[in-house]
Design an enzyme around this catalytic site. Sequence first.
Site, PDB file in Angstrom:
ATOM      1  N   ASP A 293      -5.535   5.241  -1.904  1.00  0.00           N
ATOM      2  CA  ASP A 293      -5.976   4.045  -1.184  1.00  0.00           C
ATOM      3  C   ASP A 293      -7.360   4.306  -0.583  1.00  0.00           C
ATOM      4  O   ASP A 293      -7.615   5.361   0.007  1.00  0.00           O
ATOM      5  CB  ASP A 293      -4.965   3.693  -0.076  1.00  0.00           C
ATOM      6  CG  ASP A 293      -5.143   2.272   0.426  1.00  0.00           C
ATOM      7  OD1 ASP A 293      -4.225   1.455   0.224  1.00  0.00           O
ATOM      8  OD2 ASP A 293      -6.206   1.972   1.018  1.00  0.00           O
TER       9      ASP A 293
ATOM     10  N   GLN B  26       0.298  -8.743   2.319  1.00  0.00           N
ATOM     11  CA  GLN B  26      -0.246  -8.433   0.994  1.00  0.00           C
ATOM     12  C   GLN B  26      -1.644  -9.030   0.873  1.00  0.00           C
ATOM     13  O   GLN B  26      -1.849 -10.213   1.176  1.00  0.00           O
ATOM     14  CB  GLN B  26       0.667  -8.991  -0.109  1.00  0.00           C
ATOM     15  CG  GLN B  26       0.193  -8.600  -1.506  1.00  0.00           C
ATOM     16  CD  GLN B  26       1.165  -9.012  -2.614  1.00  0.00           C
ATOM     17  OE1 GLN B  26       2.193  -9.646  -2.359  1.00  0.00           O
ATOM     18  NE2 GLN B  26       0.833  -8.652  -3.843  1.00  0.00           N
TER      19      GLN B  26
ATOM     20  N   VAL C 233      -3.840  -7.810  -1.951  1.00  0.00           N
ATOM     21  CA  VAL C 233      -4.211  -7.746  -3.367  1.00  0.00           C
ATOM     22  C   VAL C 233      -2.992  -8.212  -4.168  1.00  0.00           C
ATOM     23  O   VAL C 233      -1.913  -7.597  -4.069  1.00  0.00           O
ATOM     24  CB  VAL C 233      -4.623  -6.321  -3.789  1.00  0.00           C
ATOM     25  CG1 VAL C 233      -4.978  -6.295  -5.274  1.00  0.00           C
ATOM     26  CG2 VAL C 233      -5.797  -5.806  -2.949  1.00  0.00           C
TER      27      VAL C 233
ATOM     28  N   HIS D  52       2.004  -3.632  -6.008  1.00  0.00           N
ATOM     29  CA  HIS D  52       1.693  -2.221  -5.761  1.00  0.00           C
ATOM     30  C   HIS D  52       2.643  -1.656  -4.732  1.00  0.00           C
ATOM     31  O   HIS D  52       3.093  -2.363  -3.830  1.00  0.00           O
ATOM     32  CB  HIS D  52       0.238  -2.026  -5.310  1.00  0.00           C
ATOM     33  CG  HIS D  52      -0.167  -2.905  -4.168  1.00  0.00           C
ATOM     34  ND1 HIS D  52      -0.463  -4.238  -4.314  1.00  0.00           N
ATOM     35  CD2 HIS D  52      -0.328  -2.641  -2.836  1.00  0.00           C
ATOM     36  CE1 HIS D  52      -0.791  -4.756  -3.147  1.00  0.00           C
ATOM     37  NE2 HIS D  52      -0.710  -3.807  -2.219  1.00  0.00           N
TER      38      HIS D  52
END
Length: 113
Positions: free
Chosen positions: A30, A93, A95, A99
């Site tokens: 990240d 969230q 993006v 993920h």
Amino acid sequence: MSDTIFMKIINKEIPSDIIHEDDQCVAFRDVNPQAPVHFLVVPRKAIPRLQDLSPEDEPLIGHIHSVITLLADKEGIAEGYRVVANSGASAGQSVFHLHFHVLGGRPMHWPPG
Ligand code: AMP
């Protein structure tokens, strides 16, 4: 629909610190780590949210979790770590390519807030 930033990472159109890749998923660190170890595991398939999974994705999600355990070992956090999937904007969230966050290397607190 234009690609998300994670699809650009998967396609190597933008740089990232990739720590694992195979035919089904990619894992990379990240860019804004929230723990000493913080990486993301993403399917190559463009699934926007956890909530968008379909029954055909079950093997993929199992595979991703196996990869998480292997990477937790490799990253030295197998003794304790947290896996987080924010599904939807109200869950945080940002993006919209599914993920799994994997965080470790420090004590984790609960509730996460
Ligand atoms: P979420 O808020 O659950 O959607 O998580 C998105 C995560 O992606 C955040 O922790 C960001 O720091 C991370 N992120 C965004 N852009 C990048 C990037 N280019 N490379 C690595 N991580 C990123």
